[in-house]
Motif scaffolding. Structure first.
Motif, PDB file in Angstrom:
ATOM      1  N   SER A   1      12.256  32.624 -50.544  1.00  0.00           N
ATOM      2  CA  SER A   1      12.420  33.911 -51.164  1.00  0.00           C
ATOM      3  C   SER A   1      11.780  34.152 -52.330  1.00  0.00           C
ATOM      4  O   SER A   1      11.403  35.282 -52.757  1.00  0.00           O
ATOM      5  N   PHE A   2      11.550  33.016 -53.089  1.00  0.00           N
ATOM      6  CA  PHE A   2      10.716  33.243 -54.389  1.00  0.00           C
ATOM      7  C   PHE A   2       9.475  33.849 -54.327  1.00  0.00           C
ATOM      8  O   PHE A   2       9.053  34.340 -54.978  1.00  0.00           O
ATOM      9  N   ARG A   3       9.016  33.460 -53.096  1.00  0.00           N
ATOM     10  CA  ARG A   3       7.403  33.912 -52.814  1.00  0.00           C
ATOM     11  C   ARG A   3       7.386  35.319 -53.058  1.00  0.00           C
ATOM     12  O   ARG A   3       6.539  36.032 -53.346  1.00  0.00           O
ATOM     13  N   TYR A   4       8.469  36.058 -52.263  1.00  0.00           N
ATOM     14  CA  TYR A   4       8.510  37.473 -52.425  1.00  0.00           C
ATOM     15  C   TYR A   4       9.123  38.082 -53.573  1.00  0.00           C
ATOM     16  O   TYR A   4       8.777  39.276 -53.862  1.00  0.00           O
ATOM     17  N   ARG A   5       9.648  37.328 -54.334  1.00  0.00           N
ATOM     18  CA  ARG A   5       9.941  37.800 -55.805  1.00  0.00           C
ATOM     19  C   ARG A   5       8.824  37.601 -56.647  1.00  0.00           C
ATOM     20  O   ARG A   5       8.501  38.622 -57.299  1.00  0.00           O
ATOM     21  N   ILE A   6       7.988  36.819 -56.577  1.00  0.00           N
ATOM     22  CA  ILE A   6       6.825  36.569 -57.473  1.00  0.00           C
ATOM     23  C   ILE A   6       5.686  37.350 -56.866  1.00  0.00           C
ATOM     24  O   ILE A   6       4.603  37.366 -57.732  1.00  0.00           O
ATOM     25  N   LEU A   7       5.466  37.911 -55.898  1.00  0.00           N
ATOM     26  CA  LEU A   7       4.615  38.739 -55.031  1.00  0.00           C
ATOM     27  C   LEU A   7       3.876  39.607 -56.101  1.00  0.00           C
ATOM     28  O   LEU A   7       2.541  39.705 -56.226  1.00  0.00           O
ATOM     29  N   PRO A   8       4.484  40.589 -56.926  1.00  0.00           N
ATOM     30  CA  PRO A   8       3.902  41.372 -57.929  1.00  0.00           C
ATOM     31  C   PRO A   8       2.855  40.840 -58.575  1.00  0.00           C
ATOM     32  O   PRO A   8       1.601  41.106 -58.992  1.00  0.00           O
ATOM     33  N   TYR A   9       3.293  39.758 -59.066  1.00  0.00           N
ATOM     34  CA  TYR A   9       2.532  38.973 -60.275  1.00  0.00           C
ATOM     35  C   TYR A   9       1.247  38.244 -59.400  1.00  0.00           C
ATOM     36  O   TYR A   9       0.222  38.151 -59.964  1.00  0.00           O
ATOM     37  N   LEU A  10       1.876  37.530 -58.461  1.00  0.00           N
ATOM     38  CA  LEU A  10       0.897  36.930 -57.738  1.00  0.00           C
ATOM     39  C   LEU A  10      -0.444  37.867 -57.244  1.00  0.00           C
ATOM     40  O   LEU A  10      -1.579  37.430 -57.366  1.00  0.00           O
ATOM     41  N   TYR A  11      -0.005  38.839 -56.628  1.00  0.00           N
ATOM     42  CA  TYR A  11      -1.154  39.815 -56.304  1.00  0.00           C
ATOM     43  C   TYR A  11      -1.919  40.484 -57.417  1.00  0.00           C
ATOM     44  O   TYR A  11      -3.077  40.397 -57.362  1.00  0.00           O
ATOM     45  N   SER A  12      -1.155  40.565 -58.396  1.00  0.00           N
ATOM     46  CA  SER A  12      -1.762  41.348 -59.473  1.00  0.00           C
ATOM     47  C   SER A  12      -3.032  40.276 -60.226  1.00  0.00           C
ATOM     48  O   SER A  12      -3.770  40.530 -60.454  1.00  0.00           O
ATOM     49  N   GLU A  13      -2.299  39.188 -60.387  1.00  0.00           N
ATOM     50  CA  GLU A  13      -3.335  38.033 -61.053  1.00  0.00           C
ATOM     51  C   GLU A  13      -4.353  37.802 -59.899  1.00  0.00           C
ATOM     52  O   GLU A  13      -5.645  37.698 -60.338  1.00  0.00           O
ATOM     53  N   TYR A  14      -4.296  37.852 -58.832  1.00  0.00           N
ATOM     54  CA  TYR A  14      -5.465  37.646 -57.888  1.00  0.00           C
ATOM     55  C   TYR A  14      -6.367  38.700 -58.079  1.00  0.00           C
ATOM     56  O   TYR A  14      -7.521  38.349 -58.149  1.00  0.00           O
ATOM     57  N   MET A  15      -6.199  39.842 -57.985  1.00  0.00           N
ATOM     58  CA  MET A  15      -6.846  41.000 -57.942  1.00  0.00           C
ATOM     59  C   MET A  15      -7.590  41.077 -59.406  1.00  0.00           C
ATOM     60  O   MET A  15      -8.741  41.412 -59.449  1.00  0.00           O
ATOM     61  N   LYS A  16      -6.825  40.824 -60.395  1.00  0.00           N
ATOM     62  CA  LYS A  16      -7.348  40.963 -61.485  1.00  0.00           C
ATOM     63  C   LYS A  16      -8.622  39.815 -61.989  1.00  0.00           C
ATOM     64  O   LYS A  16      -9.331  39.929 -62.410  1.00  0.00           O
ATOM     65  N   ALA A  17      -8.346  38.389 -61.159  1.00  0.00           N
ATOM     66  CA  ALA A  17      -9.168  37.557 -61.194  1.00  0.00           C
ATOM     67  C   ALA A  17     -10.373  37.888 -60.571  1.00  0.00           C
ATOM     68  O   ALA A  17     -11.728  37.840 -60.956  1.00  0.00           O
ATOM     69  N   ALA A  18     -10.163  38.656 -59.303  1.00  0.00           N
ATOM     70  CA  ALA A  18     -11.288  38.922 -58.426  1.00  0.00           C
ATOM     71  C   ALA A  18     -12.430  39.908 -59.272  1.00  0.00           C
ATOM     72  O   ALA A  18     -13.474  39.927 -59.562  1.00  0.00           O
ATOM     73  N   ILE A  19     -11.432  41.043 -60.041  1.00  0.00           N
ATOM     74  CA  ILE A  19     -12.418  42.127 -60.721  1.00  0.00           C
ATOM     75  C   ILE A  19     -13.113  41.431 -61.877  1.00  0.00           C
ATOM     76  O   ILE A  19     -14.309  41.711 -62.246  1.00  0.00           O
ATOM     77  N   ALA A  20     -12.287  40.597 -62.552  1.00  0.00           N
ATOM     78  CA  ALA A  20     -12.857  40.025 -63.762  1.00  0.00           C
ATOM     79  C   ALA A  20     -13.810  38.648 -63.603  1.00  0.00           C
ATOM     80  O   ALA A  20     -14.289  38.222 -64.463  1.00  0.00           O
ATOM     81  N   SER A  21     -13.894  38.134 -62.353  1.00  0.00           N
ATOM     82  CA  SER A  21     -14.853  36.965 -62.030  1.00  0.00           C
ATOM     83  C   SER A  21     -14.075  35.681 -62.867  1.00  0.00           C
ATOM     84  O   SER A  21     -14.787  35.328 -63.736  1.00  0.00           O
TER      85      SER A  21
END
Ligand code: GLC
Length: 643
Positions: free
Chosen positions: A485-505
């Motif tokens: 259940s933790f995975r689904y709690r941390i999802l907003p952070y995980l998803y945001s950090e992934y997309m931010k890393a992709a955008i900023a290389s």
């Protein structure tokens, strides 16, 4: 600053996409062309750390090892394995002198990094190589420059950040439904189930076994309604079967690799004898990519590409050895006879090129083929991950790290590979959680899940010969439920950090020394990582451990998830002995930073990404918010949330 230096010629790998200027004289390394290849040497200083090399064994610091870039299908993973399924030839040397070096060559390369205390990095490339040298003010700066040179990471849909269950051996609809029911009854979240080779008709790509899955299209839809997507496997070889339209078209149009006599090369994989599509040929790639229409017509939105090193059980040349893949025959080093890789060729822009010279980009080119095909077939982002890869393939899909096993060492290697994989571009990656080979204990699976909750690809996968590894099959289900259940709690952070890393290389996982470069103690840490801008992770990776030692380079907030609620405790810089029960996830938030968490869900579509809570002692967090499907990934989707 990046400059490149050429030593001989090689087929373009497509790894670097930004224009890079040709330098005059290779710095740092002494190097020269030698025979058909080239050799390089760099004298290391005592305290130098060598990061990188992506999918390789040993630790985060690659010193003291020998690594061979030669994509291999060999499940006997241990720390002495020189080659896994991928070739990721980027190193970052951090010491008084600091720089990055990418040895871009599609052929075999050997990295001897201070093996036996030689005090040197020796690199031997069997064929021509282009060396890229990256100079920058810090490790982060070098990483960012390299990542922007190799191009933006592949972007998976939001659902691909959910938890997936897989097993080689789900034979029919019923087997798959049982798994979905098992998770549902146990109240455990699940986003997708993988279909291994048994869904196919006799292991032939682009087919479905109608007896086992009489109505695949309807089944895909029914499962999707339950919030679970199905993800089929696709293998590299096309079964030799005249009359099969895909096979026939490949023969007619000349899309297969050629043998020593100029005929289509035959090698055995799961379906028996196959031909390998010549992924180095544009028309063959386009043709292979188009075949995914078979799957998209059935409603599939996610895929895993396998056996693309390529794996060979035996070939028309390694005769008399049929079926002896695991026999220990010296011909079968790495699962395939090495001589087989000298027995076929590719057509690169009209020139015949021996496979041996381009071996390491075969799988990467398969990923490119399917990704480009899927982009045309689907309007939205799709899930795609591959076993074999080379730098550059990170723009087309993710990777999993192959046939590991249920051991504590493999859990640790899953962890230590993460920053190296990121440095080589692969943001969407993960290991077979719980281990592919071997029987996974309850304790190992719980600890492994607690790490995998942070990796973008989170999939429990195991082979047919092992005990069942679905979380609900273990005693004390509530503990698994708590961790998952933790995975689904941390999802907003995980998803945001992934997309931010992709955008900023940028990196998602980084060694502590990248953020605390003057902290000598942080430099030696191999069992903690920074995850995104705010989190430090220090998972338990030791059998029987109830407590773990954690070193914090600055004051932080300890966060504890027990399956019901988060508890935050301020902790001081320094060393701590931290209790970590099997059913809890513990991590740390850096000073002045925040982490956004959700109120959870049984799958990603249930997670409310808008109404999030901020943890940590910071004041705000920049969240990435979109519909989870749209291709366009832009900083316009960033929004600042305040406490
Ligand atoms: C390979 C893959 C593994 C898969 C098996 C059967 O070993 O790495 O994940 O389950 O083939 O398809």
């Amino acid at each position: 600053m990046i400059e490149k230096f050429s030593f001989g010629t090689h087929v373009e790998t497509g790894a670097v996409v930004a224009p890079v200027k040709e330098g005059e004289c290779l710095p740092y390394f002494s190097g020269k062309a030698e025979g058909e290849g080239a050799r390089f040497s760099y004298p290391l200083q005592k305290g130098d750390i060598v990061y990188g090399l992506g999918e390789t064994m040993r630790g985060i610091n690659k010193r003291g090892g020998r690594y061979v870039s030669f994509n291999s299908d060999n499940p006997r993973h241990n720390d002495d394995m020189p080659s896994l399924y991928a070739s990721h030839n980027f190193l970052l040397i951090d010491g008084e002198v600091r720089f990055g070096a990418f040895f871009d060559t599609p052929a075999r390369a050997v990295f001897d990094i201070d093996l036996n205390g030689s005090g040197k990095i020796d690199v031997k490339c069997e064929r021509g190589v282009t060396v890229y040298i990256v100079e920058g003010a810090s490790c982060n700066d070098i990483a960012r420059q390299f990542l922007s040179a190799i191009g933006r990471s592949y972007l998976p849909p939001l659902w691909a950040f959910g938890f997936g269950q897989s097993r080689w051996g789900y034979k029919c609809e019923k087997d798959v439904i049982k798994v979905a029911d098992g998770y549902e009854k146990a109240g455990m979240p699940l986003d997708y189930i993988c279909l291994d080779i048994d869904y196919m008709d006799r292991y032939i790509d682009f087919t479905v076994n109608k007896k086992r899955f009489p109505d695949m299209k309807g089944f895909v839809q029914r499962m999707k309604k339950r919030g679970i997507r199905l993800v089929p496997i696709v293998d590299a070889g096309i079964k030799i079967e005249p009359g099969n339209a895909v096979f026939d078209e490949g023969v007619e149009k000349g899309y297969y690799c050629k043998n020593l006599e100029g005929k289509n090369f035959s090698a055995a994989v799961w379906p028996g004898l196959t031909h390998f599509p010549d992924f180095l040929k544009k028309e063959a790639r386009d043709w292979f990519g188009r075949q995914y229409k078979f799957y998209t017509d059935l409603g599939f939105e996610g895929f895993w590409n396998d056996m693309n090193e390529p794996a060979i059980f035996f070939s028309e040349y390694s005769k008399g050895k049929k079926g002896s893949r695991f026999s220990g025959d010296p011909l079968y080093k790495g699962g395939a006879a090495l001589s087989d890789y000298k027995s076929f060729s590719h057509d690169v822009d009209g020139t015949e090129v021996p496979h041996w010279d381009v071996h390491n980009i075969f799988g990467a080119k398969m990923t490119e083929a399917s990704s480009e095909g899927l982009e045309k077939l689907l309007p939205t982002r799709f899930l795609l991950f591959s076993r074999s890869s080379y730098i550059g393939a990170h723009r087309y899909g993710g990777i999993w790290t192959g046939d590991n096993n249920s051991s504590w060492l493999m859990l640790r290697r899953n962890f230590t590979m993460l920053p190296g994989l990121n440095l080589c571009g692969f943001l969407y990656s993960g290991a077979d959680t719980g281990g592919f080979g071997g029987n996974c204990s309850r304790e190992l699976l719980l600890r492994w899940l607690a790490l995998s909750c942070f990796t973008p690809l989170m999939r429990d996968h195991t082979t047919i010969f092992t005990r069942r590894q679905e979380c609900y099959r273990y005693a004390g289900k509530q503990d698994f439920k708590a961790v998952l259940s933790f995975r689904y709690r941390i999802l907003p952070y995980l998803y945001s950090e992934y997309m931010k890393a992709a955008i900023a290389s940028d990196l998602l996982f980084r060694p502590l020394a990248f953020a605390y470069p003057t902290d000598e103690r942080a430099k030696a840490v191999e069992d903690e990582l920074l995850f995104g801008e705010s989190i430090l992770i220090a998972p338990v990776m030791e059998k029987g451990a109830k407590v773990r030692k954690v070193y914090l380079p600055e004051d932080m907030t300890e966060v504890r998830w027990n399956g019901k609620m988060f508890t935050e405790t301020p902790v001081q810089k320094g060393e701590h002995f931290v209790k970590v029960p099997l059913n809890e996830v513990v991590f740390y938030i850096r000073k002045g930073k925040c982490v956004s968490v959700s109120s959870g869900g049984r799958n990603t579509s249930e997670v409310d990404m808008k109404n999030v809570t901020l943890l940590g002692d910071g004041k705000e967090y920049t969240q990435y918010l979109d519909d989870g499907f749209t291709r366009d990934c832009t900083s316009k989707n960033l929004r600042v949330i305040t406490k």
